[in-house]
Design a protein around this motif. Sequence first.
Motif, mmCIF file in Angstrom:
data_model
loop_
_atom_site.group_PDB
_atom_site.id
_atom_site.type_symbol
_atom_site.label_atom_id
_atom_site.label_comp_id
_atom_site.label_asym_id
_atom_site.label_seq_id
_atom_site.Cartn_x
_atom_site.Cartn_y
_atom_site.Cartn_z
ATOM 1 N N GLU A 154 0.826 -1.213 0.000
ATOM 2 C CA GLU A 154 0.000 0.000 0.000
ATOM 3 C C GLU A 154 0.859 1.262 0.000
ATOM 4 O OE1 GLU A 154 -3.102 0.515 -0.360
ATOM 5 O OE2 GLU A 154 -3.390 2.555 0.358
ATOM 6 N N TYR A 155 2.021 1.199 0.676
ATOM 7 C CA TYR A 155 2.839 2.414 0.834
ATOM 8 C C TYR A 155 4.129 2.365 0.028
ATOM 9 C CZ TYR A 155 -0.659 3.396 4.238
ATOM 10 O OH TYR A 155 -1.871 3.620 4.820
ATOM 11 N N ASP A 156 4.236 1.446 -0.925
ATOM 12 C CA ASP A 156 5.419 1.369 -1.798
ATOM 13 C C ASP A 156 6.721 1.266 -1.008
ATOM 14 O OD1 ASP A 156 4.064 1.510 -4.268
ATOM 15 O OD2 ASP A 156 3.800 3.664 -4.031
ATOM 16 N N ILE A 157 6.751 0.353 -0.069
ATOM 17 C CA ILE A 157 7.948 0.187 0.761
ATOM 18 C C ILE A 157 8.450 -1.244 0.612
ATOM 19 C CG2 ILE A 157 8.664 -0.016 3.200
ATOM 20 C CD1 ILE A 157 6.916 2.512 3.669
ATOM 21 N N GLU A 158 9.774 -1.398 0.567
ATOM 22 C CA GLU A 158 10.340 -2.741 0.472
ATOM 23 C C GLU A 158 10.169 -3.464 1.802
ATOM 24 O OE1 GLU A 158 14.331 -3.435 -1.112
ATOM 25 O OE2 GLU A 158 14.150 -1.420 -1.970
ATOM 26 N N LYS A 159 9.721 -4.711 1.721
ATOM 27 C CA LYS A 159 9.431 -5.474 2.939
ATOM 28 C C LYS A 159 10.620 -5.573 3.883
ATOM 29 C CE LYS A 159 7.584 -8.914 0.773
ATOM 30 N NZ LYS A 159 7.196 -10.300 0.439
ATOM 31 N N ASN A 160 11.804 -5.771 3.308
ATOM 32 C CA ASN A 160 12.958 -6.018 4.181
ATOM 33 C C ASN A 160 13.413 -4.778 4.948
ATOM 34 O OD1 ASN A 160 14.194 -4.603 2.158
ATOM 35 N ND2 ASN A 160 15.157 -6.409 1.233
ATOM 36 N N LEU A 161 12.813 -3.626 4.686
ATOM 37 C CA LEU A 161 13.142 -2.431 5.473
ATOM 38 C C LEU A 161 12.380 -2.402 6.800
ATOM 39 C CD1 LEU A 161 13.030 0.241 2.608
ATOM 40 C CD2 LEU A 161 15.072 -0.703 3.700
ATOM 41 N N VAL A 162 11.333 -3.204 6.896
ATOM 42 C CA VAL A 162 10.476 -3.185 8.085
ATOM 43 C C VAL A 162 10.984 -4.214 9.103
ATOM 44 C CG1 VAL A 162 8.114 -3.500 8.909
ATOM 45 C CG2 VAL A 162 8.521 -2.553 6.631
ATOM 46 N N LYS A 163 11.055 -3.796 10.363
ATOM 47 C CA LYS A 163 11.489 -4.731 11.406
ATOM 48 C C LYS A 163 10.462 -4.754 12.547
ATOM 49 C CE LYS A 163 16.242 -5.182 10.330
ATOM 50 N NZ LYS A 163 15.785 -5.166 8.921
ATOM 51 N N VAL A 164 10.121 -5.964 12.975
ATOM 52 C CA VAL A 164 9.210 -6.112 14.111
ATOM 53 C C VAL A 164 9.974 -6.775 15.258
ATOM 54 C CG1 VAL A 164 7.095 -7.192 14.948
ATOM 55 C CG2 VAL A 164 7.184 -6.288 12.616
ATOM 56 N N PHE A 165 10.043 -6.091 16.392
ATOM 57 C CA PHE A 165 10.742 -6.605 17.569
ATOM 58 C C PHE A 165 9.726 -6.983 18.648
ATOM 59 C CE2 PHE A 165 13.515 -3.572 15.487
ATOM 60 C CZ PHE A 165 14.751 -4.195 15.481
ATOM 61 N N LEU A 166 10.005 -8.081 19.338
ATOM 62 C CA LEU A 166 9.176 -8.479 20.483
ATOM 63 C C LEU A 166 10.094 -8.577 21.694
ATOM 64 C CD1 LEU A 166 6.354 -9.502 21.467
ATOM 65 C CD2 LEU A 166 7.110 -11.804 20.890
ATOM 66 N N LEU A 167 9.905 -7.681 22.663
ATOM 67 C CA LEU A 167 10.763 -7.656 23.848
ATOM 68 C C LEU A 167 10.060 -8.344 25.018
ATOM 69 C CD1 LEU A 167 12.126 -3.983 23.932
ATOM 70 C CD2 LEU A 167 12.953 -5.952 22.642
ATOM 71 N N GLU A 168 10.766 -9.257 25.666
ATOM 72 C CA GLU A 168 10.200 -9.956 26.823
ATOM 73 C C GLU A 168 11.199 -9.844 27.993
ATOM 74 O OE1 GLU A 168 7.394 -11.450 27.923
ATOM 75 O OE2 GLU A 168 8.570 -11.889 29.725
ATOM 76 N N GLY A 169 10.667 -9.514 29.157
ATOM 77 C CA GLY A 169 11.522 -9.347 30.338
ATOM 78 C C GLY A 169 12.017 -10.669 30.909
ATOM 79 N N LYS A 170 11.183 -11.707 30.804
ATOM 80 C CA LYS A 170 11.594 -13.016 31.329
ATOM 81 C C LYS A 170 12.497 -13.715 30.312
ATOM 82 C CE LYS A 170 7.324 -13.681 33.993
ATOM 83 N NZ LYS A 170 6.209 -13.237 33.100
ATOM 84 N N ASP A 171 12.894 -14.961 30.651
ATOM 85 C CA ASP A 171 13.812 -15.649 29.739
ATOM 86 C C ASP A 171 13.085 -16.386 28.612
ATOM 87 O OD1 ASP A 171 12.728 -17.680 31.143
ATOM 88 O OD2 ASP A 171 14.619 -18.571 31.807
ATOM 89 N N CYS A 172 11.746 -16.340 28.606
ATOM 90 C CA CYS A 172 11.037 -16.838 27.420
ATOM 91 C C CYS A 172 9.667 -16.189 27.315
ATOM 92 C CB CYS A 172 10.921 -18.361 27.429
ATOM 93 S SG CYS A 172 9.623 -18.962 28.504
#
Lengths: 403, 403
Positions: free
Chosen positions: A185-203
Amino acid sequence: MNKPHIVILGAGYGGMMAAAKMQKMIHPNEATITLVNKHDYHYQTTWLHENAAGTLHHDRSKIDIKEVIDRNRIKLILDEVVSIKREEKRVKFKNRDLYYDILIVSLGFEPATYGIPGLSEFAYSIKDINSARLIRERVEYNFALYTNEKKSKDGRLNIVIGGGGLTGVEFAGELINHIPTICKEYDIEKNLVKVFLLEGKDCVLSGYDESAVQYAMNSLQSRGVEIINDAVVKACTEDGIIYEKAGSEYKILSKSVIWTAGTKANSIVERLNLSMDHGRVKVRNDLRSIEDDSIYLIGDCSLHYDQNGNVLPSTAQIAMQQGEFIARNINAKIKGKEMTDFLPDISGMITSLGKDDGIAEIFNRILFGWKAAVLKRFADNWYLFKLGGIQLLMKKGKFNIFH
Amino acid sequence: MNKPHIVILGAGYGGMMAAAKMQKMIHPNEATITLVNKHDYHYQTTWLHENAAGTLHHDRSKIDIKEVIDRNRIKLILDEVVSIKREEKRVKFKNRDLYYDILIVSLGFEPATYGIPGLSEFAYSIKDINSARLIRERVEYNFALYTNEKKSKDGRLNIVIGGGGLTGVEFAGELINHIPTICKEYDIEKNLVKVFLLEGKDCVLSGYDESAVQYAMNSLQSRGVEIINDAVVKACTEDGIIYEKAGSEYKILSKSVIWTAGTKANSIVERLNLSMDHGRVKVRNDLRSIEDDSIYLIGDCSLHYDQNGNVLPSTAQIAMQQGEFIARNINAKIKGKEMTDFLPDISGMITSLGKDDGIAEIFNRILFGWKAAVLKRFADNWYLFKLGGIQLLMKKGKFNIFH
């Protein structure tokens, strides 16, 4: 006791279920029942992560309260609670006051930010329709900005999810599936986008069996989610999030930080002057507050222990059971019968990981992939059926099971 | 002259039309033709106000250049101009350099902000696909924020359009029609939204006949656009726009200011060291620059006077005619024939006021309402036909003529 006035605050899972059951049990001659809610709709809190990711339109998650509530039996008022005056048995709303004999507090949750600086200013939470829609728009707005910027674009396409619990994981699973569509939709290359998931515990997904956790991590990582465990969030700023891991401090640049790491009861109940723990009000076995016989608390507002002394989780499943239970118990009380104790029935946990993927622990079995996803849709549909019968199920159910 | 290299900069209305015509006239043995553009698509600049308002998806306005250009005849390069070195006959792009014998500069326009403070930082312009899409997202993002804000919401739902020329009026007409849809999507009451159109002169659409102007103003005002004439914009800030009217200063709070009041040539041409006026490069009657025989300027980059000494307007109509003309003229030059002079053929003006509404002055007649709207669609479709024949017309044309 004259004809009592039962006031239900909030049309979430607990409040709606209580109202739907009470209207069948309690005759208008026995009690007056009023349901007060901010909006004219109930919503599927367990679907909000899909609305936020953009994979399901928020209208699908909304249920018109009038479709469930029989207004010959229950008075529906649209208003917002300002405060509860226990000594006068009075609730102050924005536009009116109501006196109650029995008050059911089912006002839901707020995000808990644990005093971490910047979270309440700069992070977004998945808490209701409005906030879920805002997250969708925030991500899209940043993508639209990206192709218009000439200078530094650092972090404009980074999306950070704080918290690897149920909501964080489910949101990550939906979002990562939706990224290709947003990119197109926004003419952006997929590999430029990063999704991070931060967790405080060890899993992530603590509480789940090790094998289920591994499955979920593999599922998310293989689709591109970067999971960072043992990451203790220190602060959120206008341009990102700061966390500590193994003694070092890191910063991820981002304009879209979504905070899912914890909930507490609606802040209205904090000012009730009742015993609390874990940000929720302690209740007796019949779900009345310890200090006040007229106040019942259900769902995310209430803190209840199971037979083994463990705190009950803050889930839709429990809230619905408490709503049904309280309807039966108050009906008993009105008819002069004995009230009983709430016994939670936790059949299991089901977590979606995106379209046709998920994990479940149920009846002592562990399910992965599409089987868990089918089970989740079944549970969602079951709720709709219990709440509004076959009509509501047909109207709002998820039936694209095998497609 | 050896086989010359013709380089066309920009695939807007002028450049695309020049390329489309040249590929039919000029044989590869006669000249090498290269078209360089930033994106792989051409777009309908005259539809961008619809993309910005959200009434037409931007994909509808995009035309794949490869569908129009015969790449056996014309080399297509995707790159961005950095500078033009006239003395070396060389164009420096981001990723390469090209030497030319004949250079056609059709790099389009940039918004002119006339040094008004804050406009370039805080206002949005309708200049290309990216910026039009950003305006749509900016408005939606603010609507989404509105229902999440507890504090002051002043101006969050105000949209200010600076400039009551063609683009400003057309955008206002589309936007005001789309407001009910956006309001529904974001659960906002329609009457909370305000659309302002500020014009510096004493009436909008200057150049049009008085009766057409009156019709347009009535049409916009009856749908809720607040038109403020004689409003001289003084500054744009993070939270709104400041203007002066009749000696007093006013401020409209807004998070969405769209500036449409004027254009100038792409700033690349400012550094060419050629005679300019009105922000555009002066050209001879054959559209070459006055000082440089190898450089042709067409469309918004070029300043040309008609037979009566009036500056030609910066419109798609003129750009297309110049593109066609220059193809014929360069073909003549290559074949050793005489070049001719450009004679603009301005058949009229057509302005849309939203779905099925518009005004037109054409062949000395004035048309209002649906007749003008039908005429506008016809003109759009005619352009597609000229550019890419029946195939492009069928693929990208607007055929919903009667509803």
